[in-house]
Design a protein around this motif. Structure first.
Motif, short mmCIF file in Angstrom:
data_model
loop_
_atom_site.label_atom_id
_atom_site.label_comp_id
_atom_site.label_asym_id
_atom_site.label_seq_id
_atom_site.Cartn_x
_atom_site.Cartn_y
_atom_site.Cartn_z
N SER A 259 14.65 120.30 25.94
CA SER A 259 15.05 120.69 24.59
C SER A 259 16.42 121.34 24.66
CB SER A 259 14.03 121.66 24.00
OG SER A 259 14.44 122.13 22.74
N LEU A 260 17.32 120.88 23.78
CA LEU A 260 18.68 121.40 23.74
C LEU A 260 18.91 122.07 22.39
CD1 LEU A 260 20.26 118.22 25.31
CD2 LEU A 260 20.36 120.49 26.36
N ASP A 261 19.00 123.39 22.40
CA ASP A 261 19.28 124.14 21.18
C ASP A 261 20.76 124.01 20.84
OD1 ASP A 261 18.62 126.36 19.16
OD2 ASP A 261 20.29 127.20 20.33
N ARG A 262 21.06 123.77 19.58
CA ARG A 262 22.44 123.50 19.16
C ARG A 262 23.39 124.63 19.57
NH1 ARG A 262 24.54 120.29 14.87
NH2 ARG A 262 26.71 120.85 14.43
N SER A 263 23.05 125.85 19.23
CA SER A 263 23.97 126.97 19.47
C SER A 263 24.24 127.16 20.95
CB SER A 263 23.40 128.25 18.87
OG SER A 263 23.25 128.12 17.47
N ARG A 264 23.21 127.19 21.76
CA ARG A 264 23.42 127.44 23.20
C ARG A 264 24.13 126.26 23.87
NH1 ARG A 264 18.28 129.39 22.74
NH2 ARG A 264 17.36 127.64 23.86
N PHE A 265 23.78 125.05 23.44
CA PHE A 265 24.40 123.89 24.06
C PHE A 265 25.90 123.84 23.76
CE2 PHE A 265 25.70 119.42 24.15
CZ PHE A 265 25.30 119.07 25.44
N LEU A 266 26.26 124.04 22.49
CA LEU A 266 27.69 124.00 22.13
C LEU A 266 28.46 125.15 22.76
CD1 LEU A 266 27.51 122.88 18.39
CD2 LEU A 266 27.90 121.48 20.43
N LEU A 267 27.77 126.28 22.94
CA LEU A 267 28.43 127.42 23.58
C LEU A 267 28.83 127.09 25.00
CD1 LEU A 267 29.26 130.39 23.27
CD2 LEU A 267 26.98 131.02 24.12
N SER A 268 28.04 126.28 25.68
CA SER A 268 28.37 125.91 27.06
C SER A 268 29.64 125.07 27.14
CB SER A 268 27.18 125.16 27.69
OG SER A 268 26.98 123.92 27.04
N PHE A 269 30.05 124.49 26.01
CA PHE A 269 31.26 123.68 25.99
C PHE A 269 32.47 124.43 25.43
CE2 PHE A 269 28.26 120.40 26.72
CZ PHE A 269 28.96 119.34 27.28
N SER A 270 32.24 125.66 24.99
CA SER A 270 33.32 126.38 24.32
C SER A 270 34.36 126.95 25.29
CB SER A 270 32.75 127.52 23.47
OG SER A 270 32.08 128.46 24.30
N SER A 271 33.99 127.06 26.56
CA SER A 271 34.97 127.57 27.53
C SER A 271 36.06 126.53 27.79
CB SER A 271 34.26 127.93 28.84
OG SER A 271 33.72 126.76 29.43
N ARG A 272 37.09 126.97 28.44
CA ARG A 272 38.27 126.11 28.65
C ARG A 272 37.92 124.85 29.43
NH1 ARG A 272 43.96 128.13 31.41
NH2 ARG A 272 45.11 126.14 31.18
N PHE A 273 37.05 124.96 30.41
CA PHE A 273 36.72 123.82 31.25
C PHE A 273 35.29 123.32 31.00
CE2 PHE A 273 39.79 126.40 33.67
CZ PHE A 273 40.83 125.48 33.77
N GLY A 274 34.71 123.68 29.86
CA GLY A 274 33.33 123.31 29.58
C GLY A 274 33.11 121.81 29.58
N HIS A 275 33.97 121.08 28.92
CA HIS A 275 33.79 119.62 28.84
C HIS A 275 33.95 118.98 30.22
CE1 HIS A 275 34.43 115.41 27.83
NE2 HIS A 275 33.81 115.67 26.68
N ALA A 276 34.90 119.45 30.97
CA ALA A 276 35.13 118.90 32.31
C ALA A 276 33.94 119.15 33.23
CB ALA A 276 36.40 119.48 32.91
N LEU A 277 33.32 120.32 33.06
CA LEU A 277 32.18 120.67 33.91
C LEU A 277 30.91 119.92 33.56
CD1 LEU A 277 32.63 124.56 34.14
CD2 LEU A 277 32.92 122.89 36.00
N HIS A 278 30.70 119.65 32.27
CA HIS A 278 29.41 119.12 31.83
C HIS A 278 29.45 117.74 31.19
CE1 HIS A 278 27.98 123.16 32.58
NE2 HIS A 278 28.80 123.67 31.67
N GLY A 279 30.60 117.33 30.67
CA GLY A 279 30.66 116.18 29.78
C GLY A 279 29.94 114.94 30.26
N ARG A 280 30.25 114.49 31.46
CA ARG A 280 29.68 113.22 31.93
C ARG A 280 28.45 113.40 32.82
NH1 ARG A 280 34.97 109.40 33.27
NH2 ARG A 280 35.93 109.57 31.19
#
Length: 345
Positions: A259-280
């Protein structure tokens, strides 16, 4: 051939409704092949094993002709064993296991096979006698016998099969014992050739009104993705509609796995390198265990589930059906409003 086919009965997994094996007399092995290559349960009198390897030769030959291998066959030993025959039976069972057969004991609850011998044989399966299953709903003594067999099976690591299930009260009793495998007239294939397993009877709860309505009354469609989905795919799902509060990751059978909660999941991408760390990478890495509740769960009980973890108190609950498949979600805030309104009225 028709008579042989009618003597073949399906063994049904009550959790999934699927046929997992075929119970057939030894003289119908060839006929069973027409039903597919499901594992076979073959009844085998204990006296045949006691008569030595020569008496078992026809069984081996029948399986060879049918293209079956021993590891695809569960031999269900039927009958009793005297004290003087125990050693001979043990040697015979060891020989069958060495060849590759799985072993089972049938007629449990009505046949005189010593329990300690059963335990020492380490069987794969114990088969509850049809007489015990048939009388248990109206005979507490028979029910106690069945429960003792189930307890023994759990202790020695064996599965349990309930034989001769004829009606839904018997099926409810079998489920109450925790038995997952069953066969009998109630589970025979219908005109369409498929087995239809009746759904569990909801327990009668005299104080149900105090617990509130069932969660299925608050059901909302769930946004689901395969459990292999990447975090980028989840981001895309959240981006389609701002009202989406969660994404549920499911397996091939639609059973919730994360289960992916919207707020917590999007927060994990809010850091500068969040997308690079998790995206793929797999989104399951960031998922919480799904908080699943059956569709018949009362609102109060569902709120208790929600309150077990204060950090996730307002996460969506996943509503599941009888086969643990995701039906949708329930928002905790909806439950709270409904329960508060009911108490105020």
């Amino acid at each position: 051939m028709l008579a042989q086919l009618t003597s073949i009965t399906p063994v049904v997994d009550l959790d999934t409704g699927g046929v997992v094996a075929l119970h057939t007399p030894p003289d119908a092995i060839d006929a069973a092949r027409q039903e597919g290559m499901l594992p076979l349960l073959l009844d085998l009198p204990v006296r045949v094993v006691l008569n030595g390897s020569g008496a078992l030769a026809p069984l081996h030959e029948a399986l060879r002709r049918s293209g079956r291998r021993p590891r695809e066959v569960i031999l269900v030993l039927r009958g009793g064993c005297g004290e003087a025959e125990r050693r001979l039976l043990t040697v015979g069972l060891d020989g069958l296991r060495a060849i590759g057969y799985l072993l089972a004991f049938g007629g449990l609850g009505s046949e005189s096979m010593p329990p300690d011998l059963i335990a020492d044989a380490s069987p794969y399966l114990l088969v509850l006698a049809a007489d015990v299953v048939g009388r248990a709903p109206r005979d507490p003594r028979r029910a106690a016998v069945a429960r003792s067999v189930v307890t023994m099976a759990r202790g020695i690591g064996a599965h349990v099969l309930a034989q001769g299930v004829e009606d839904e009260p018997q099926l409810d009793q079998v489920r109450a014992w925790g038995v997952r495998l069953a066969e009998g007239p109630l589970l025979a294939p219908g005109r369409d050739g498929r087995v239809h397993v009746p759904l569990p009877t909801p327990p009668q709860e005299p104080d149900a009104a105090l617990l509130g309505p069932r969660v299925q009354e608050f059901l909302l469609p769930a946004v689901t993705l395969p459990e292999q989905a990447t975090a980028e795919e989840v981001i895309e799902a959240f981006g389609t509609e701002p009202s989406i509060t969660s994404v549920i990751l499911v397996d091939d059978y639609q059973r919730p796995k994360g289960s992916l909660d919207r707020s917590r999941f999007l927060l994990s991408f809010s850091s500068r390198f969040g997308h690079a760390l998790h995206g793929r990478k797999p989104a399951l890495r960031l998922a919480d265990p799904p908080r699943a509740v059956p569709k018949t769960t009362p609102a109060i009980a569902a709120m208790q589930v929600a309150g077990r973890d204060s950090t996730r108190a307002y996460d969506d609950l996943v509503v599941t059906d009888e086969l643990n498949r995701c039906m949708g979600i329930v928002r905790v805030s909806d439950l709270m409003r409904r329960v508060s309104a009911a108490r105020a009225s």
